[in-house]
Design a protein around this motif. Structure first.
Motif, PDB file in Angstrom:
ATOM      1  N   TYR A  62      -3.882  -3.251  11.661  1.00 15.37           N
ATOM      2  CA  TYR A  62      -4.502  -3.219  10.339  1.00 15.37           C
ATOM      3  C   TYR A  62      -5.849  -3.931  10.378  1.00 15.37           C
ATOM      4  O   TYR A  62      -6.051  -4.846  11.186  1.00 15.37           O
ATOM      5  N   ALA A  63      -6.718  -3.551   9.458  1.00 14.79           N
ATOM      6  CA  ALA A  63      -7.949  -4.313   9.273  1.00 14.79           C
ATOM      7  C   ALA A  63      -7.579  -5.694   8.725  1.00 14.79           C
ATOM      8  O   ALA A  63      -6.670  -5.810   7.909  1.00 14.79           O
ATOM      9  N   PRO A  64      -8.244  -6.752   9.184  1.00 15.73           N
ATOM     10  CA  PRO A  64      -7.880  -8.116   8.745  1.00 15.73           C
ATOM     11  C   PRO A  64      -8.381  -8.399   7.331  1.00 15.73           C
ATOM     12  O   PRO A  64      -9.421  -9.011   7.123  1.00 15.73           O
ATOM     13  N   ALA A  65      -7.613  -7.957   6.351  1.00 17.82           N
ATOM     14  CA  ALA A  65      -7.993  -8.083   4.951  1.00 17.82           C
ATOM     15  C   ALA A  65      -7.810  -9.520   4.462  1.00 17.82           C
ATOM     16  O   ALA A  65      -7.100 -10.317   5.075  1.00 17.82           O
ATOM     17  N   ALA A  66      -8.453  -9.817   3.334  1.00 15.45           N
ATOM     18  CA  ALA A  66      -8.355 -11.161   2.756  1.00 15.45           C
ATOM     19  C   ALA A  66      -6.917 -11.487   2.355  1.00 15.45           C
ATOM     20  O   ALA A  66      -6.492 -12.632   2.434  1.00 15.45           O
ATOM     21  N   LEU A  67      -6.183 -10.472   1.919  1.00 17.64           N
ATOM     22  CA  LEU A  67      -4.770 -10.662   1.578  1.00 17.64           C
ATOM     23  C   LEU A  67      -3.966  -9.563   2.259  1.00 17.64           C
ATOM     24  O   LEU A  67      -4.191  -8.379   2.006  1.00 17.64           O
ATOM     25  N   ILE A  68      -3.069  -9.959   3.116  1.00 16.31           N
ATOM     26  CA  ILE A  68      -2.195  -8.990   3.779  1.00 16.31           C
ATOM     27  C   ILE A  68      -0.810  -9.153   3.151  1.00 16.31           C
ATOM     28  O   ILE A  68      -0.234 -10.247   3.198  1.00 16.31           O
ATOM     29  N   PRO A  69      -0.305  -8.098   2.529  1.00 22.43           N
ATOM     30  CA  PRO A  69       0.983  -8.253   1.856  1.00 22.43           C
ATOM     31  C   PRO A  69       2.136  -8.401   2.838  1.00 22.43           C
ATOM     32  O   PRO A  69       2.099  -7.877   3.950  1.00 22.43           O
ATOM     33  N   ASN A  85      -8.388 -13.334   7.076  1.00 28.68           N
ATOM     34  CA  ASN A  85      -9.550 -12.584   6.601  1.00 28.68           C
ATOM     35  C   ASN A  85     -10.607 -12.468   7.698  1.00 28.68           C
ATOM     36  O   ASN A  85     -11.191 -13.469   8.101  1.00 28.68           O
ATOM     37  N   GLY A  86     -10.826 -11.235   8.174  1.00 30.13           N
ATOM     38  CA  GLY A  86     -11.854 -11.023   9.192  1.00 30.13           C
ATOM     39  C   GLY A  86     -11.472 -11.532  10.574  1.00 30.13           C
ATOM     40  O   GLY A  86     -12.306 -11.550  11.470  1.00 30.13           O
ATOM     41  N   ILE A  87     -10.215 -11.934  10.761  1.00 31.31           N
ATOM     42  CA  ILE A  87      -9.805 -12.501  12.050  1.00 31.31           C
ATOM     43  C   ILE A  87      -8.989 -11.477  12.829  1.00 31.31           C
ATOM     44  O   ILE A  87      -7.948 -10.998  12.358  1.00 31.31           O
ATOM     45  N   GLU A  88      -9.488 -11.125  13.994  1.00 29.04           N
ATOM     46  CA  GLU A  88      -8.768 -10.178  14.839  1.00 29.04           C
ATOM     47  C   GLU A  88      -7.768 -10.917  15.707  1.00 29.04           C
ATOM     48  O   GLU A  88      -7.989 -12.079  16.078  1.00 29.04           O
ATOM     49  N   GLY A  89      -6.676 -10.235  16.038  1.00 31.61           N
ATOM     50  CA  GLY A  89      -5.703 -10.848  16.941  1.00 31.61           C
ATOM     51  C   GLY A  89      -4.371 -10.140  16.881  1.00 31.61           C
ATOM     52  O   GLY A  89      -4.203  -9.132  16.176  1.00 31.61           O
ATOM     53  N   GLN A  90      -3.443 -10.693  17.647  1.00 33.99           N
ATOM     54  CA  GLN A  90      -2.076 -10.181  17.627  1.00 33.99           C
ATOM     55  C   GLN A  90      -1.199 -11.286  17.087  1.00 33.99           C
ATOM     56  O   GLN A  90      -1.324 -12.452  17.481  1.00 33.99           O
ATOM     57  N   TRP A  91      -0.279 -10.901  16.190  1.00 29.30           N
ATOM     58  CA  TRP A  91       0.476 -11.891  15.430  1.00 29.30           C
ATOM     59  C   TRP A  91       1.953 -11.555  15.449  1.00 29.30           C
ATOM     60  O   TRP A  91       2.339 -10.388  15.578  1.00 29.30           O
ATOM     61  N   VAL A  92       2.731 -12.590  15.274  1.00 26.69           N
ATOM     62  CA  VAL A  92       4.173 -12.416  15.127  1.00 26.69           C
ATOM     63  C   VAL A  92       4.564 -12.861  13.731  1.00 26.69           C
ATOM     64  O   VAL A  92       4.277 -13.994  13.334  1.00 26.69           O
ATOM     65  N   LEU A  93       5.194 -11.959  13.010  1.00 25.87           N
ATOM     66  CA  LEU A  93       5.809 -12.326  11.738  1.00 25.87           C
ATOM     67  C   LEU A  93       7.287 -12.566  12.037  1.00 25.87           C
ATOM     68  O   LEU A  93       8.016 -11.622  12.355  1.00 25.87           O
ATOM     69  N   ALA A  94       7.706 -13.812  11.985  1.00 23.25           N
ATOM     70  CA  ALA A  94       9.115 -14.154  12.194  1.00 23.25           C
ATOM     71  C   ALA A  94       9.727 -14.347  10.812  1.00 23.25           C
ATOM     72  O   ALA A  94       9.286 -15.221  10.063  1.00 23.25           O
ATOM     73  N   TRP A  95      10.681 -13.505  10.473  1.00 21.76           N
ATOM     74  CA  TRP A  95      11.266 -13.646   9.133  1.00 21.76           C
ATOM     75  C   TRP A  95      12.762 -13.845   9.221  1.00 21.76           C
ATOM     76  O   TRP A  95      13.408 -13.387  10.158  1.00 21.76           O
ATOM     77  N   PRO A 109      -8.808 -16.641  -2.280  1.00 23.85           N
ATOM     78  CA  PRO A 109      -9.029 -15.478  -1.406  1.00 23.85           C
ATOM     79  C   PRO A 109     -10.341 -14.776  -1.740  1.00 23.85           C
ATOM     80  O   PRO A 109     -10.814 -14.839  -2.873  1.00 23.85           O
ATOM     81  N   ASN A 110     -10.904 -14.139  -0.715  1.00 25.43           N
ATOM     82  CA  ASN A 110     -12.168 -13.425  -0.902  1.00 25.43           C
ATOM     83  C   ASN A 110     -11.891 -12.037  -1.497  1.00 25.43           C
ATOM     84  O   ASN A 110     -12.143 -11.019  -0.882  1.00 25.43           O
ATOM     85  N   VAL A 111     -11.319 -12.063  -2.693  1.00 25.27           N
ATOM     86  CA  VAL A 111     -11.035 -10.820  -3.418  1.00 25.27           C
ATOM     87  C   VAL A 111     -11.472 -11.004  -4.859  1.00 25.27           C
ATOM     88  O   VAL A 111     -11.744 -12.129  -5.300  1.00 25.27           O
TER      89      VAL A 111
END
Ligand SMILES: *[C@@H]1O[C@H](CO)[C@@H](O)[C@H](O)[C@H]1NC(C)=O
Ligand SMILES: *[C@@H]1O[C@H](CO)[C@@H](O)[C@H](O)[C@H]1NC(C)=O
Ligand SMILES: *[C@@H]1O[C@H](CO)[C@@H](O)[C@H](O)[C@H]1NC(C)=O
Ligand SMILES: *[C@@H]1O[C@H](CO)[C@@H](O)[C@H](O)[C@H]1NC(C)=O
Ligand SMILES: *[C@@H]1O[C@H](CO)[C@@H](O)[C@H](O)[C@H]1NC(C)=O
Ligand SMILES: *[C@@H]1O[C@H](CO)[C@@H](O)[C@H](O)[C@H]1NC(C)=O
Ligand SMILES: *[C@@H]1O[C@H](CO)[C@@H](O)[C@H](O)[C@H]1NC(C)=O
Length: 271
Positions: free
Chosen positions: A40-47, A107-117, A234-236
């Motif tokens: 995804y594009a690194p949006a200011a708010l990622i749901p 926001n604007g940060i590229e990378g690979q992430w882990v969502l641990a839920w 947030p930048n929104v």
């Protein structure tokens, strides 16, 4: 990036559903709707969106969500931690019920992430009232996602409508509720008066049935924006306080807790 702690309760209520008689056994399903294992594009708010299907039985499971986002290459780089405390949620008003969170620090940060839920639920046995035995079940899942400039913006409708992305059952939990027991001392069960009895069997998950339509996606987005604007910067474009009249924001004393109930939307679900 320093860790941010965000205790967040965001409950989202869609058009009312009629009270139906409960029949057992009944399947309750919890799905992670967003993010998927995708870029995804690194949006200011990622749901961060969870769905509970067959929501009228959700209260008897007393569900609690928690999630942490870290860098995939460096687990000590924690981006966000959130607790979705649904203690006061009225699940029965919509089906599916969507429990919401968000990530505000990519926001604007590229990378690979882990969502641990993790999902915590109850599982009761014994008989009703004082002798009810309340067991707990904690289940954890990791989802990897990537942020990259110039790629698709986070889109709940696209993510959940496409069979190839919605159908991953790794991000779903099912519960075979064979009945409920009364909880006499409700303080033992977060104020809930009814507790689910679960069969050991796990029904087949159907995550595509938790698809988010355009209207629901817009409302989820508005609810997240409104809450993020109240707590972060947030930048929104933030709603003016008067324009959020359709929603009701409830602040609880806990330093990290936000509760937002979004009420009064008049559309219905097809489930
Ligand atoms: C995520 O998707 C990529 C490519 O679509 C795949 O190679 C990878 O194994 C997936 N990862 C997980 C954890 O499912
Ligand atoms: C739930 O409601 C009770 C009573 O209004 C309140 O004391 C409590 O803080 C609420 N819990 C959460 C997590 O919002
Ligand atoms: C991605 O875009 C943001 C601005 O939106 C910019 O600050 C950042 O440097 C970009 N990253 C790369 C790797 O180009
Ligand atoms: C997607 O799944 C639904 C039911 O799960 C099915 O009716 C539909 O044909 C599928 N669409 C595609 C493109 O596979
Ligand atoms: C719920 O608890 C009962 C016993 O109390 C156990 O047999 C059953 O496997 C549990 N169900 C799940 C899904 O953990
Ligand atoms: C749910 O549990 C009941 C009782 O154990 C069993 O008869 C039924 O087949 C189960 N349903 C599913 C979908 O697993
Ligand atoms: C904030 O958003 C505007 C408009 O999208 C963009 O031009 C600007 O680069 C953003 N600022 C930051 C710090 O991300």
């Amino acid at each position: 990036m320093s860790p941010t702690f965000l205790g967040l309760f965001l409950a989202f209520i869609l058009g009312a559903v009629g009270a139906e008689a409960l029949t057992f056994p009944a399947t309750v399903e919890v799905d992670l709707v967003f993010p998927r294992n995708d870029t995804y594009a690194p949006a200011a708010l990622i749901p961060v969106v969870f769905a509970i299907q067959n929501a009228q039985l959700a209260a008897s499971l007393d569900p609690k969500f928690q999630f942490t986002v870290t860098s995939a290459s460096d687990s000590s780089n924690e981006i966000t931690t959130a607790i979705l405390d649904l203690t006061n949620a009225t699940f029965s008003r919509s089906d599916p019920y969507y429990a919401l969170g968000y990530i505000h620090s990519l926001n604007g940060i590229e990378g690979q992430w882990v969502l641990a839920w993790s999902l915590s639920t109850g599982n009761c046995s014994g008989s009703s009232d004082d002798t009810v035995n309340i067991g707990h079940l904690n289940q954890n899942t990791n989802v990897f996602f990537t942020t990259k400039n110039g790629t698709q913006p986070p889109d709940l409708v696209a993510a959940s409508a496409d069979n190839s992305t919605c159908a991953a059952t790794d991000d779903s939990y099912t519960f075979n509720v064979t009945g409920t027991l009364d909880v006499a001392d409700t303080i033992k069960y977060d104020g809930r008066s009814s507790c689910a009895v679960l069969s050991p069997t796990l029904p087949t998950a159907n995550p595509c049935a938790a698809a988010v339509n355009v209207a629901a996606a817009a409302s989820i987005s508005a609810a997240i924006t409104s809450t993020a604007c109240a707590w972060q910067n947030p930048n929104v474009t933030c709603p003016s306080s008067s324009s959020s009249a359709a929603g009701r924001v409830m602040m609880f004393p806990g330093i990290w807790s936000v509760c937002l109930l979004w009420i009064g939307l008049n559309f219905h679900f097809w489930l």
